[in-house]
Design an enzyme around this catalytic site. Structure first.
Site, mmCIF file in Angstrom:
data_model
loop_
_atom_site.group_PDB
_atom_site.id
_atom_site.type_symbol
_atom_site.label_atom_id
_atom_site.label_comp_id
_atom_site.label_asym_id
_atom_site.label_seq_id
_atom_site.Cartn_x
_atom_site.Cartn_y
_atom_site.Cartn_z
ATOM 1 N N GLU A 157 0.968 -1.141 0.026
ATOM 2 C CA GLU A 157 0.186 0.096 -0.022
ATOM 3 C C GLU A 157 0.760 1.304 0.042
ATOM 4 O OE1 GLU A 157 -3.020 -0.264 -1.376
ATOM 5 O OE2 GLU A 157 -3.513 -1.699 0.472
ATOM 6 N N GLY A 195 -11.683 2.590 -2.294
ATOM 7 C CA GLY A 195 -10.342 1.508 -2.485
ATOM 8 C C GLY A 195 -10.178 0.544 -3.406
ATOM 9 N N SER A 232 -10.558 0.846 -6.657
ATOM 10 C CA SER A 232 -10.047 1.525 -7.954
ATOM 11 C C SER A 232 -11.266 1.544 -9.083
ATOM 12 C CB SER A 232 -9.114 0.795 -8.547
ATOM 13 O OG SER A 232 -8.184 1.305 -9.111
ATOM 14 N N ASP A 266 -3.217 0.365 -10.134
ATOM 15 C CA ASP A 266 -4.668 0.233 -10.665
ATOM 16 C C ASP A 266 -4.726 -0.084 -11.948
ATOM 17 O OD1 ASP A 266 -4.952 0.794 -7.966
ATOM 18 O OD2 ASP A 266 -5.810 2.785 -8.250
HETATM 19 P P1 ADP Z 1 -11.630 4.567 -5.814
HETATM 20 O O1 ADP Z 1 -10.914 4.609 -7.248
HETATM 21 O O2 ADP Z 1 -11.101 4.272 -4.637
HETATM 22 O O3 ADP Z 1 -12.909 3.779 -6.076
HETATM 23 P P2 ADP Z 1 -11.814 7.603 -6.575
HETATM 24 O O4 ADP Z 1 -12.244 8.640 -5.463
HETATM 25 O O5 ADP Z 1 -10.466 7.373 -7.092
HETATM 26 O O6 ADP Z 1 -12.027 5.994 -5.697
HETATM 27 O O7 ADP Z 1 -12.688 7.445 -7.508
HETATM 28 C C1 ADP Z 1 -14.015 7.560 -7.371
HETATM 29 C C2 ADP Z 1 -14.637 8.231 -8.791
HETATM 30 O O8 ADP Z 1 -14.863 7.548 -9.749
HETATM 31 C C3 ADP Z 1 -16.134 8.640 -8.472
HETATM 32 O O9 ADP Z 1 -16.136 9.850 -7.714
HETATM 33 C C4 ADP Z 1 -16.510 8.805 -10.049
HETATM 34 O O10 ADP Z 1 -16.159 9.879 -10.185
HETATM 35 C C5 ADP Z 1 -15.768 7.626 -10.729
HETATM 36 N N1 ADP Z 1 -16.812 6.544 -10.861
HETATM 37 C C6 ADP Z 1 -16.262 5.415 -10.293
HETATM 38 N N2 ADP Z 1 -17.303 4.487 -10.782
HETATM 39 C C7 ADP Z 1 -17.940 5.063 -11.354
HETATM 40 C C8 ADP Z 1 -19.335 4.716 -12.500
HETATM 41 N N3 ADP Z 1 -19.847 3.687 -12.294
HETATM 42 N N4 ADP Z 1 -19.755 5.603 -13.332
HETATM 43 C C9 ADP Z 1 -19.376 6.964 -13.252
HETATM 44 N N5 ADP Z 1 -18.148 7.339 -12.564
HETATM 45 C C10 ADP Z 1 -17.621 6.381 -11.800
HETATM 46 P P1 NG1 Z 2 -7.438 3.953 -4.566
HETATM 47 O O1 NG1 Z 2 -7.712 3.757 -3.126
HETATM 48 O O2 NG1 Z 2 -8.052 2.505 -5.086
HETATM 49 O O3 NG1 Z 2 -7.929 4.954 -5.249
HETATM 50 C C1 NG1 Z 2 -4.937 4.592 -4.398
HETATM 51 C C2 NG1 Z 2 -4.202 4.891 -6.134
HETATM 52 C C3 NG1 Z 2 -3.073 3.788 -6.204
HETATM 53 C C4 NG1 Z 2 -2.152 3.513 -4.907
HETATM 54 C C5 NG1 Z 2 -3.306 3.278 -3.640
HETATM 55 C C6 NG1 Z 2 -2.440 3.024 -2.291
HETATM 56 C C7 NG1 Z 2 -5.583 6.146 -7.162
HETATM 57 C C8 NG1 Z 2 -6.087 6.076 -8.701
HETATM 58 N N1 NG1 Z 2 -5.085 5.113 -7.062
HETATM 59 O O4 NG1 Z 2 -5.984 3.604 -4.946
HETATM 60 O O5 NG1 Z 2 -2.167 4.177 -7.142
HETATM 61 O O6 NG1 Z 2 -1.500 4.416 -4.433
HETATM 62 O O7 NG1 Z 2 -4.151 4.469 -3.445
HETATM 63 O O8 NG1 Z 2 -1.634 1.817 -2.435
HETATM 64 O O9 NG1 Z 2 -5.445 7.189 -6.876
#
Ligand code: ADP
Ligand code: NG1
Length: 444
Positions: A39, A133, A135, A180
């Protein structure tokens, strides 16, 4: 009950016809991922051990004869968006889902020229919980990139596309690494993926039978392009600042400048993480410090340091030694975990995952009260190991559960964590995941 892949496909095709009055020519699926261990190592050029999960972003697309992009979504949470293809599009508001599609355009335009792309209509569906988390953001970006490439009848080989997509995602404002996008594109069914960076490479590790991988949601979202962005970018800045300070402290012993903390592991393979943390501990006070104070204590120019701090305010404070201890020790755990997984040594893997969680909590400070309660509840419920996965600050945990104990674990975790929380009602928050293949494109 989750719909079957065939039912999802039929829904997406019908919804595309209803939304855009024609049939799509391309269907794309891009999986979310769970990180077993490693992580906050990726942006430090150090390895990770994730796997793609059986939850995806799906996208249907058809080309247009103009340079317009129309985005629609089956979820009412994500309102329709329209923009004009450009190598420098005007972004939507911070955190807006349309920005991930634009980021794919920006990345591809850099490689192919914007003239190499086509406008199109795009419809998205997905069951990767956002901001958790797992992705979802990279799944959306990778799906967008693959759909745009298919509409333009162009191809970029997966390793190069993974690097392009990782750089492109930074366009939304998070200084994230490349884990990711790489696992989303390169994953293999039944396997985790050991990913190394600089240069990017991926090595599948079979996941043996014997234990279930259970993802539990803390019921708190942490959006990396929203509220959690500054906390995430602050960690990236701390790692870069630590490189500058260590360069100074190692002085003539250092053969070259440090591109990232991973360079320490490469230049000094026999030196323990604790050695570098101790160097920083001796040079800096045991509390968060300003750039100004780091500069004075270590004798480096403030301006040189500030360039590594992502434009943070002058009164922002940084923690360096514990961050370095986490990153370098976590990288060692990844290597050990890969060996334990390959050998089916669940007890060893569990110990490493627990150590990873402790390090994320104590040294990297990316856990949260809800994650702590959830990890404790999982251990009481019989998990072999429980740790936060992804960036942290909320989102999900990954739990290792011995296969015969799975049913009991699911009952117990429900009672111990979810039952008393109104926010848990009516939604699915516990997913048993299977290591799944990477993204795919179907021409229809
Ligand atoms: P994680 O990658 O950990 O899920 P992030 O905050 O990096 O969290 O990304 C979440 C963002 O990705 C949401 O706020 C949205 O903008 C976009 N997203 C994720 N899933 C969808 C979806 N099914 N449709 C549209 N946008 C999405
Ligand atoms: P998540 O939390 O899934 O968005 C993020 C980063 C990765 C990595 C992890 C921590 C983005 C798109 N991805 O993942 O590159 O640094 O945190 O290991 O922000």
């Amino acid at each position: 009950m989750r719909p079957s892949p065939a039912a999802r496909r039929a829904t997406l095709l019908a919804a595309f016809a209803a939304e855009f009055g024609r049939a799509p020519s391309v269907l794309v699926q891009a999986p979310g991922r769970v990180n077993l261990i490693g992580e906050h190592t990726d942006y430090n050029g150090l390895p990770v051990l994730p796997l793609a999960i059986d939850r995806q972003v799906w996208m249907a697309a058809a080309p247009r004869d103009d340079a317009t992009v129309r985005l629609a979504n089956l979820s009412s949470r994500f309102a329709p968006r329209t923009y004009a293809l450009s190598a420098t599009p005007e972004p939507f508001a911070a955190g807006d889902w349309g920005n991930y599609h634009q980021a794919a355009v920006v990345g591809l335009a850099g490689a192919l020229g914007v003239g190499g792309l086509r406008g199109g209509d795009f419809l998205v569906d997905g069951d990767v919980p956002p901001g958790s988390g797992l992705s979802s953001s990279s799944a959306l970006l990778v799906a967008s990139a693959l759909a745009l490439l298919a509409l333009a009848e162009r191809r970029i080989e997966p390793l190069a596309l993974a690097e392009l997509a990782a750089a492109a995602e930074r366009w939304v404002g998070t200084q994230s690494g490349g884990m990711d996008q790489a696992v989303c594109l390169l994953a293999r069914a039944g396997h985790a993926l050991r990913i190394d960076f600089d240069p990017l490479s991926a090595h599948p590790v079979p996941v043996p039978p014997g234990a279930a991988l259970v993802v539990c949601h803390s019921l708190v979202e942490a959006e990396k392009s929203g509220a959690a962005r500054d906390a995430y970018n602050q960690r990236v800045a701390e790692c870069r600042l630590a490189c500058r300070v260590l360069e100074r402290l190692l002085g003539a012993n250092l053969p070259r400048r440090l591109a990232n903390l991973g360079d320490l592991a490469r230049l000094y393979p026999d030196r323990a993480a604790a050695d570098f943390a101790a160097l920083l501990d001796n040079a800096l006070p045991p509390r968060p410090v300003t750039i100004d104070e780091i500069a004075r204590r270590v004798g480096i120019s403030q301006f040189q340091l500030a360039a590594n701090a992502s434009g943070a305010a002058a009164d922002a404070t940084y923690t360096l030694a514990p961050r370095v201890r986490h990153v370098l020790s976590e990288a060692e755990r990844v290597g050990q975990a890969e060996a334990a997984l390959a050998a089916g040594d669940w007890a060893r893997l569990a110990a490493l995952m627990d150590a990873s969680h402790a390090s994320c909590r104590d040294d990297y400070e990316v856990s949260s009260p809800a994650l702590e309660e959830l990890v404790a509840a999982a251990r009481e419920s019989g998990a072999l190991a429980a740790r936060l996965t992804g960036a942290g600050f909320g989102g999900c945990t990954i739990n290792l559960v011995a296969a015969p104990d799975l049913a009991l674990f699911l009952t117990r975790i429900h009672r111990a964590f979810y039952q008393q929380r109104p926010a848990a009602r009516g939604r699915e928050h516990v997913f048993v995941v299977t290591p799944s293949p990477g993204a795919g494109v179907e021409i229809v």
